[in-house]
Design a protein around this motif. Structure first.
Motif, PDB file in Angstrom:
ATOM      1  N   UNK A  79      40.602  36.736  21.556  1.00  0.00           N
ATOM      2  CA  UNK A  79      39.169  36.706  21.843  1.00  0.00           C
ATOM      3  C   UNK A  79      38.446  36.197  20.612  1.00  0.00           C
ATOM      4  N   UNK A  80      37.728  35.088  20.760  1.00  0.00           N
ATOM      5  CA  UNK A  80      37.028  34.503  19.624  1.00  0.00           C
ATOM      6  C   UNK A  80      35.517  34.613  19.753  1.00  0.00           C
ATOM      7  N   UNK A  81      35.059  35.276  20.765  1.00  0.00           N
ATOM      8  CA  UNK A  81      33.629  35.457  20.961  1.00  0.00           C
ATOM      9  C   UNK A  81      33.395  36.051  22.329  1.00  0.00           C
ATOM     10  N   UNK A  82      32.199  36.472  22.576  1.00  0.00           N
ATOM     11  CA  UNK A  82      31.880  37.017  23.880  1.00  0.00           C
ATOM     12  C   UNK A  82      31.809  38.522  23.853  1.00  0.00           C
ATOM     13  N   UNK A  83      31.893  39.104  25.043  1.00  0.00           N
ATOM     14  CA  UNK A  83      31.792  40.550  25.173  1.00  0.00           C
ATOM     15  C   UNK A  83      32.676  41.002  26.319  1.00  0.00           C
ATOM     16  N   UNK A  84      33.250  42.170  26.206  1.00  0.00           N
ATOM     17  CA  UNK A  84      34.086  42.728  27.259  1.00  0.00           C
ATOM     18  C   UNK A  84      33.794  44.219  27.366  1.00  0.00           C
ATOM     19  N   UNK A  85      33.802  44.728  28.590  1.00  0.00           N
ATOM     20  CA  UNK A  85      33.566  46.152  28.815  1.00  0.00           C
ATOM     21  C   UNK A  85      34.375  46.596  30.014  1.00  0.00           C
ATOM     22  N   UNK A  86      34.782  47.830  30.018  1.00  0.00           N
ATOM     23  CA  UNK A  86      35.571  48.354  31.125  1.00  0.00           C
ATOM     24  C   UNK A  86      35.181  49.795  31.405  1.00  0.00           C
ATOM     25  N   UNK A  87      35.162  50.146  32.664  1.00  0.00           N
ATOM     26  CA  UNK A  87      34.897  51.525  33.040  1.00  0.00           C
ATOM     27  C   UNK A  87      33.687  51.631  33.934  1.00  0.00           C
ATOM     28  N   UNK A  88      33.482  52.783  34.499  1.00  0.00           N
ATOM     29  CA  UNK A  88      32.340  52.985  35.394  1.00  0.00           C
ATOM     30  C   UNK A  88      31.019  52.654  34.699  1.00  0.00           C
TER      31      UNK A  88
END
Length: 174
Positions: A79-88
């Motif tokens: 991952x070289x940039x951006x955003x990630x999220x996981x979960x309710x």
């Protein structure tokens, strides 16, 4: 019964290869390479990308292999940039800025265009100023300049300085 799902959420989950049952998190996201943007997984997850980034991403190195994430999770190899999220209720927002780098070819193209009268010259001068301030130029502005240079080229022939500059800029955008 109260009408609610009676799945025990403290349970670690099914064994690998066991079928999923109602109430268990479903699937996940696997990304070999993530150069920007936003990704979210899970119930009511949202993702937003309003980014502007400097440079062009390189695809010379193949993305790494990525193991499957846990149910409802995200697995990213690089991952070289951006955003990630996981979960309710997860949210992923990326607001980075993306610019085309100030290469010698771009500087030369801007110099060729800045001597023109009217909108073409004014835009080239403004972009030159942005390049000196930020080290690059917003992609949309460069597209607009390429279109203006292309129109100028069409009126006097493709071998003009505007034509050469337009081709250089179009090549950078590709």
């Amino acid at each position: 019964m109260s009408g609610q799902d009676d799945t025990d959420f403290d349970d670690p989950g099914p064994e690998p290869d066991a079928p999923l049952t109602r109430g268990e998190p479903q699937g996940g996201i696997v990304i070999g390479e993530f150069g920007g943007g936003a990704v979210a997984a899970g119930p009511e997850a949202t993702a937003e990308d309003s980014s502007r980034r400097l440079g062009v991403s390189s695809t010379e190195i193949p993305p790494p292999s990525v193991a499957a994430p846990p149910p409802g999770g995200i697995a990213i190899g690089r991952m070289t940039g951006g955003a990630a999220a996981s979960g309710p209720g997860a949210r992923a927002t990326n607001r980075s800025e993306h610019f085309i780098e100030a290469t010698p070819q771009l500087i030369e193209a801007l110099a060729l265009l800045s001597v023109h009268d009217g909108e073409l010259g004014t835009e080239a001068v403004d972009i030159e100023r942005e390049v000196r301030t930020n080290g690059g130029v917003e992609q949309g502005r460069l597209r607009r300049l390429a279109a203006l240079a292309g129109r100028a080229t069409a009126t006097v022939g493709g071998q003009t300085a505007a034509g050469v500059a337009a081709q250089t800029i179009i090549g950078m955008l590709a």
